[in-house]
Design a protein around this motif. Structure first.
Motif, PDB file in Angstrom:
ATOM      1  N   PRO A 187       0.835  -1.211   0.000  1.00 34.25           N
ATOM      2  CA  PRO A 187       0.000   0.000   0.000  1.00 34.25           C
ATOM      3  C   PRO A 187       0.861   1.249   0.000  1.00 34.25           C
ATOM      4  O   PRO A 187       2.056   1.201   0.329  1.00 34.25           O
ATOM      5  CB  PRO A 187      -0.801  -0.124   1.299  1.00 34.25           C
ATOM      6  N   LYS A 188       0.254   2.366  -0.371  1.00 33.84           N
ATOM      7  CA  LYS A 188       0.961   3.649  -0.407  1.00 33.84           C
ATOM      8  C   LYS A 188       0.344   4.572   0.638  1.00 33.84           C
ATOM      9  O   LYS A 188      -0.886   4.712   0.712  1.00 33.84           O
ATOM     10  CB  LYS A 188       0.843   4.299  -1.802  1.00 33.84           C
ATOM     11  N   LEU A 189       1.204   5.200   1.451  1.00 33.85           N
ATOM     12  CA  LEU A 189       0.758   6.109   2.493  1.00 33.85           C
ATOM     13  C   LEU A 189       1.336   7.490   2.232  1.00 33.85           C
ATOM     14  O   LEU A 189       2.501   7.631   1.856  1.00 33.85           O
ATOM     15  CB  LEU A 189       1.202   5.627   3.873  1.00 33.85           C
ATOM     16  N   ALA A 190       0.504   8.519   2.470  1.00 32.96           N
ATOM     17  CA  ALA A 190       0.960   9.888   2.287  1.00 32.96           C
ATOM     18  C   ALA A 190       0.203  10.804   3.240  1.00 32.96           C
ATOM     19  O   ALA A 190      -0.933  10.504   3.663  1.00 32.96           O
ATOM     20  CB  ALA A 190       0.761  10.349   0.849  1.00 32.96           C
ATOM     21  N   LEU A 191       0.826  11.903   3.593  1.00 36.20           N
ATOM     22  CA  LEU A 191       0.203  12.946   4.399  1.00 36.20           C
ATOM     23  C   LEU A 191      -0.070  14.131   3.490  1.00 36.20           C
ATOM     24  O   LEU A 191       0.837  14.623   2.816  1.00 36.20           O
ATOM     25  CB  LEU A 191       1.132  13.353   5.553  1.00 36.20           C
ATOM     26  N   GLU A 192      -1.367  14.603   3.476  1.00 40.15           N
ATOM     27  CA  GLU A 192      -1.749  15.648   2.539  1.00 40.15           C
ATOM     28  C   GLU A 192      -2.415  16.816   3.260  1.00 40.15           C
ATOM     29  O   GLU A 192      -3.268  16.612   4.146  1.00 40.15           O
ATOM     30  CB  GLU A 192      -2.719  15.096   1.484  1.00 40.15           C
ATOM     31  N   LEU A 193      -2.010  18.021   2.901  1.00 39.00           N
ATOM     32  CA  LEU A 193      -2.633  19.254   3.357  1.00 39.00           C
ATOM     33  C   LEU A 193      -3.220  19.947   2.142  1.00 39.00           C
ATOM     34  O   LEU A 193      -2.508  20.228   1.169  1.00 39.00           O
ATOM     35  CB  LEU A 193      -1.600  20.160   4.039  1.00 39.00           C
ATOM     36  N   ASP A 194      -4.544  20.229   2.210  1.00 43.10           N
ATOM     37  CA  ASP A 194      -5.242  20.805   1.062  1.00 43.10           C
ATOM     38  C   ASP A 194      -6.003  22.044   1.535  1.00 43.10           C
ATOM     39  O   ASP A 194      -6.864  21.951   2.426  1.00 43.10           O
ATOM     40  CB  ASP A 194      -6.219  19.779   0.477  1.00 43.10           C
ATOM     41  N   VAL A 195      -5.689  23.204   0.992  1.00 38.85           N
ATOM     42  CA  VAL A 195      -6.324  24.460   1.361  1.00 38.85           C
ATOM     43  C   VAL A 195      -6.886  25.097   0.096  1.00 38.85           C
ATOM     44  O   VAL A 195      -6.175  25.217  -0.916  1.00 38.85           O
ATOM     45  CB  VAL A 195      -5.325  25.421   2.040  1.00 38.85           C
ATOM     46  N   ASN A 196      -8.183  25.526   0.157  1.00 33.80           N
ATOM     47  CA  ASN A 196      -8.833  26.131  -1.009  1.00 33.80           C
ATOM     48  C   ASN A 196      -9.482  27.457  -0.611  1.00 33.80           C
ATOM     49  O   ASN A 196     -10.127  27.559   0.445  1.00 33.80           O
ATOM     50  CB  ASN A 196      -9.898  25.195  -1.584  1.00 33.80           C
ATOM     51  N   ASP A 197      -9.321  28.442  -1.436  1.00 33.52           N
ATOM     52  CA  ASP A 197      -9.952  29.758  -1.270  1.00 33.52           C
ATOM     53  C   ASP A 197     -10.692  30.076  -2.572  1.00 33.52           C
ATOM     54  O   ASP A 197     -10.116  30.646  -3.502  1.00 33.52           O
ATOM     55  CB  ASP A 197      -8.888  30.805  -0.951  1.00 33.52           C
ATOM     56  N   ASN A 198     -11.983  29.692  -2.624  1.00 33.50           N
ATOM     57  CA  ASN A 198     -12.766  29.813  -3.849  1.00 33.50           C
ATOM     58  C   ASN A 198     -13.876  30.859  -3.677  1.00 33.50           C
ATOM     59  O   ASN A 198     -14.242  31.239  -2.549  1.00 33.50           O
ATOM     60  CB  ASN A 198     -13.381  28.466  -4.222  1.00 33.50           C
ATOM     61  N   GLU A 199     -14.455  31.239  -4.789  1.00 30.32           N
ATOM     62  CA  GLU A 199     -15.543  32.218  -4.752  1.00 30.32           C
ATOM     63  C   GLU A 199     -16.472  31.991  -5.940  1.00 30.32           C
ATOM     64  O   GLU A 199     -16.004  31.684  -7.051  1.00 30.32           O
ATOM     65  CB  GLU A 199     -14.980  33.643  -4.790  1.00 30.32           C
TER      66      GLU A 199
ATOM     67  N   GLY B 172     -22.866  27.994  -8.543  1.00 30.15           N
ATOM     68  CA  GLY B 172     -24.058  28.810  -8.661  1.00 30.15           C
ATOM     69  C   GLY B 172     -24.406  29.593  -7.415  1.00 30.15           C
ATOM     70  O   GLY B 172     -25.423  30.300  -7.386  1.00 30.15           O
ATOM     71  N   PHE B 173     -23.599  29.474  -6.346  1.00 32.41           N
ATOM     72  CA  PHE B 173     -23.838  30.194  -5.102  1.00 32.41           C
ATOM     73  C   PHE B 173     -22.832  31.322  -4.975  1.00 32.41           C
ATOM     74  O   PHE B 173     -21.613  31.108  -5.005  1.00 32.41           O
ATOM     75  CB  PHE B 173     -23.746  29.249  -3.899  1.00 32.41           C
ATOM     76  N   GLU B 174     -23.335  32.489  -4.826  1.00 28.69           N
ATOM     77  CA  GLU B 174     -22.488  33.668  -4.759  1.00 28.69           C
ATOM     78  C   GLU B 174     -21.803  33.743  -3.391  1.00 28.69           C
ATOM     79  O   GLU B 174     -22.380  33.415  -2.362  1.00 28.69           O
ATOM     80  CB  GLU B 174     -23.328  34.920  -4.992  1.00 28.69           C
ATOM     81  N   GLY B 175     -20.560  34.172  -3.421  1.00 26.33           N
ATOM     82  CA  GLY B 175     -19.815  34.359  -2.186  1.00 26.33           C
ATOM     83  C   GLY B 175     -18.665  33.384  -2.045  1.00 26.33           C
ATOM     84  O   GLY B 175     -18.430  32.525  -2.903  1.00 26.33           O
ATOM     85  N   PRO B 176     -17.931  33.464  -0.943  1.00 25.86           N
ATOM     86  CA  PRO B 176     -16.756  32.614  -0.742  1.00 25.86           C
ATOM     87  C   PRO B 176     -17.135  31.157  -0.482  1.00 25.86           C
ATOM     88  O   PRO B 176     -18.204  30.873   0.066  1.00 25.86           O
ATOM     89  CB  PRO B 176     -16.073  33.243   0.478  1.00 25.86           C
ATOM     90  N   ASP B 177     -16.242  30.278  -0.891  1.00 21.10           N
ATOM     91  CA  ASP B 177     -16.403  28.829  -0.656  1.00 21.10           C
ATOM     92  C   ASP B 177     -15.018  28.293  -0.275  1.00 21.10           C
ATOM     93  O   ASP B 177     -14.251  27.836  -1.126  1.00 21.10           O
ATOM     94  CB  ASP B 177     -16.940  28.157  -1.911  1.00 21.10           C
ATOM     95  N   ASP B 178     -14.679  28.353   1.002  1.00 21.19           N
ATOM     96  CA  ASP B 178     -13.323  28.009   1.482  1.00 21.19           C
ATOM     97  C   ASP B 178     -13.355  26.686   2.232  1.00 21.19           C
ATOM     98  O   ASP B 178     -14.357  26.339   2.884  1.00 21.19           O
ATOM     99  CB  ASP B 178     -12.798  29.101   2.415  1.00 21.19           C
ATOM    100  N   ASP B 179     -12.267  25.964   2.157  1.00 13.63           N
ATOM    101  CA  ASP B 179     -12.111  24.743   2.965  1.00 13.63           C
ATOM    102  C   ASP B 179     -10.637  24.428   3.132  1.00 13.63           C
ATOM    103  O   ASP B 179      -9.793  24.859   2.326  1.00 13.63           O
ATOM    104  CB  ASP B 179     -12.853  23.569   2.328  1.00 13.63           C
ATOM    105  N   ALA B 180     -10.321  23.668   4.172  1.00 15.35           N
ATOM    106  CA  ALA B 180      -8.947  23.226   4.447  1.00 15.35           C
ATOM    107  C   ALA B 180      -9.018  21.877   5.142  1.00 15.35           C
ATOM    108  O   ALA B 180      -9.913  21.629   5.958  1.00 15.35           O
ATOM    109  CB  ALA B 180      -8.222  24.245   5.318  1.00 15.35           C
ATOM    110  N   ARG B 181      -8.100  21.015   4.803  1.00 16.42           N
ATOM    111  CA  ARG B 181      -8.083  19.697   5.424  1.00 16.42           C
ATOM    112  C   ARG B 181      -6.662  19.144   5.432  1.00 16.42           C
ATOM    113  O   ARG B 181      -5.860  19.423   4.535  1.00 16.42           O
ATOM    114  CB  ARG B 181      -9.028  18.748   4.701  1.00 16.42           C
ATOM    115  N   ILE B 182      -6.348  18.354   6.429  1.00 16.64           N
ATOM    116  CA  ILE B 182      -5.089  17.609   6.508  1.00 16.64           C
ATOM    117  C   ILE B 182      -5.462  16.162   6.748  1.00 16.64           C
ATOM    118  O   ILE B 182      -6.238  15.847   7.668  1.00 16.64           O
ATOM    119  CB  ILE B 182      -4.162  18.156   7.616  1.00 16.64           C
TER     120      ILE B 182
END
Length: 434
Positions: A266-278, A282-292
């Motif tokens: 198996p393959k193991l990895a540690l991932e950090l994902d940060v998004n700053d969207n807008e 179809g929904f107006e406004g910010p759409d942010d998320d972050a995960r590790i």
């Protein structure tokens, strides 16, 4: 003093250079395209290893997008919007375990890089031997030309004497014609010797890059000459760069098997994902998320690809082993041939030396007997020709013995070292430079 193979550039117009054998080899190693090809391969493999090593390091990916979005439905809800969509994301991943793929790949490429380095050294050894052979052949050719010139002069002097005796009625036209025929043969031999010398000068230029002049007879370092055949073979199989390269290729093939087996893990990895969207979906406004997240992936079935790759690598390992065995045979055979030439040519030279001594005594005796009227000029000429042939045979044997000495040192993989020629720093691995 050791001679660095990278020398200052010298103008290569038709200028002649007085170079020793050691300097000639250094010049050849600095310019020969065969070495440049090997060196380029070595450097490329070093970069391949660095590429594989990058898998140990974090991978950072930045993503950005901006554009027009028209949404009429989103998750079953009727939406009718037109907005400017913007995306901005950063993803950092760190490999934790990949089934030993990266470690095996780095080790494999390291072995391949070292094998290419040894192939580079082996090519330098072969070029050094070629330069040594043509260098000695050229000196021998120059000596042969001098010997042929003396032979022509001897024939001319005899011809003058016999023509003088004919005018006095002491010799016949047949005697004069015979000497003239021998003179033309001697002159033809002189032209052939000069032609051979010019050919060797062209060969020297092709290898070294400059025309030779004032060559000096080299003497091989006796410390690098084996004392018996067993020692010669032992040195060859332990020191020859081609054998080292073949052994390194086996190690590389072994690591290739481990690399291809990584598909079973198996393959193991540690991932950090940060998004700053807008304005997303179809929904107006910010759409942010972050995960590790700690991620795992495992191929349960990939169509038998891992099995096939592993089996292919095992066969490549068998191929590398066979190549190594064949290399050992070739190195051993080459060493035996070099030893035989070194031994027997040396003995042959001693007999030719005796032949020269006896022929010289006979020629001097014929001169004295001619003065006493007991020998003819043709007898004297025959004795001079015999002495000429004896000296030519000795010259050939003497230079063949020196050539065999350098060939024997080359068979053990130590010729460049014996010539005190330093290879460039760029040829060496980092741990070789320390």
């Amino acid at each position: 003093m050791r001679i660095l193979a990278i020398l200052p550039l010298i103008a290569l117009s038709g200028t002649a250079h007085a170079l020793t054998l050691e300097q000639s080899v250094a010049e050849a190693l600095n310019k020969n395209p065969r070495l440049l090809q090997k060196y380029a391969r070595f450097e490329a493999k070093y970069r391949d290893k660095r590429t594989a090593f990058s898998e140990y390091l974090p991978q950072i990916r930045l993503y950005a997008a901006y554009g027009y979005e028209n949404v009429t439905n989103n998750s079953g809800n009727a939406v009718d919007t037109e907005m400017d969509r913007r995306e901005l994301g950063l993803k950092i991943s760190q490999m934790l375990f990949d089934g030993f793929k990266t470690s095996s790949d780095v080790a494999r490429l390291d072995y391949e890089m070292r094998a290419d380095q040894q192939s580079l050294v082996s090519e330098a050894e072969n070029i050094g031997l070629e330069v040594s052979q043509v260098y000695l052949d050229l000196i021998k050719a120059q000596e042969i030309v001098k010997l042929q010139q003396k032979n022509v002069v001897d024939h001319q002097n005899i011809l003058k004497d016999i023509q003088s005796r004919k005018s006095k009625g002491l010799s016949s036209d047949a005697d004069v014609a015979q000497v003239q025929a021998r003179l033309t043969t001697a002159q033809s031999g002189l032209l052939a010797a000069k032609n051979n010398q010019f050919d060797l000068e062209a060969n020297y230029y092709d290898l070294v890059g400059s025309y030779p002049d004032n060559l000096m007879i080299p003497k091989p370092d006796a410390n690098y000459l084996p004392t018996d055949l067993k020692q010669a073979i032992d040195l060859a199989v332990t020191s020859h760069p081609e054998v080292s390269a073949a052994n390194l290729d086996i190690n590389a093939a072994s690591k290739q098997i481990e690399r291809d087996k990584s598909g079973y893990w198996p393959k193991l990895a540690l991932e950090l994902d940060v998004n700053d969207n807008e304005n997303i979906g179809g929904f107006e406004g910010p759409d942010d998320d972050a995960r590790i997240m700690l991620t795992m992936s495992y191929d349960l079935y990939n169509g038998g690809r891992t099995n096939a790759k592993t089996e292919a690598s095992k066969w490549r390992y068998q191929e590398a082993t066979a190549v190594r065995d064949n290399t050992l045979r070739q190195v051993t055979e080459g060493t035996k041939l070099a030893w035989n030439a070194y031994t027997f040519v040396g003995e042959q030279k001693n007999f030719y030396q005796q032949n020269v001594d006896f022929a010289s005594q006979a020629q001097q005796g014929y001169d004295k007997q001619f003065d006493l009227g007991r020998r003819s000029l043709l007898d004297v000429l025959d004795s001079k020709i015999e002495l000429f042939v004896a000296r030519r045979n000795y010259l050939n044997a003497a230079f063949d013995e020196r050539k065999a000495s350098y060939r024997l040192i080359n068979a053990t993989g130590k010729l460049v070292e014996a010539l005190r020629v330093d290879t460039p720093e760029a040829w060496r691995l980092e741990d070789d430079k320390e």
